[in-house]
Design a protein around this motif. Structure first.
Motif: not given
Length: 185
Positions: A1-20
């Protein structure tokens, strides 16, 4: 996985977490901050860095806010609030601070993965950030990130969102806050 793909996944994780995160507990924290005479914030390691950034913004709003452990931090008193940032809720030095604050009858709040922890049980307000614990424990919360990174990133965004809510309640705009920004840089 590239750096930007990792960053995109991190943003998704944070979004899921904040939503809870629970809105009612968040409002209780905002109200307790606004009711307090002074605000004290503590955390260890990376959580401590996030806590310091929160104190900076509280100061920019004109609130009497301090980082625990700094040489210019005054004593905690009954009408004050201590906000602790601790993923585990079990860090010994932070547990001691929570116990001391309770003995003074100050308000204690915690932002944590584990509201059932020692600090969580001592707290008047507990905000749960549903993230994977740093080490060892199994968790329903999955992350590609090492250690407590998801908690710490969510903590920073949660604290920034808390600042926006306080600004809204106080009718403050960013321009007013900028007048309190450091000018000896």
């Amino acid at each position: 996985m590239t750096t930007l793909k990792y960053a995109t996944e991190i943003v998704k994780e944070v979004d899921r977490t904040i939503g809870q995160i629970t809105e009612e507990d968040s409002e209780r924290l905002v109200d307790r901050i606004l009711e307090a005479r002074k605000v004290f914030v503590a955390g260890a390691g990376r959580s401590g860095f996030m806590a310091k950034s929160f104190v900076m913004r509280l100061m920019h709003m004109g609130l009497d806010a301090y980082v625990v452990g700094e040489t210019v931090t005054p004593s905690l008193q009954e009408d004050d609030i201590l906000i602790i940032a601790s993923g585990s809720g079990e860090t010994k030095s932070l547990v001691s601070m929570a116990e001391k604050a309770k003995s003074i009858d100050a308000t204690v709040a915690v932002v944590t993965i584990s509201p059932e922890s020692t600090i969580g049980r001592l707290s008047d307000v507990a905000i749960k950030i549903p993230a994977k614990p740093k080490a060892g424990a199994d968790s329903d919360y999955k992350t590609i990130q090492p250690m407590g990174s998801l908690f710490e990133q969510t903590l920073l965004l949660y604290f920034d969102a808390t600042i926006l809510r306080i600004m809204s309640k106080k009718g403050l705009e960013s321009g007013v806050m900028y007048g309190r920004h450091a000018n000896l840089e």
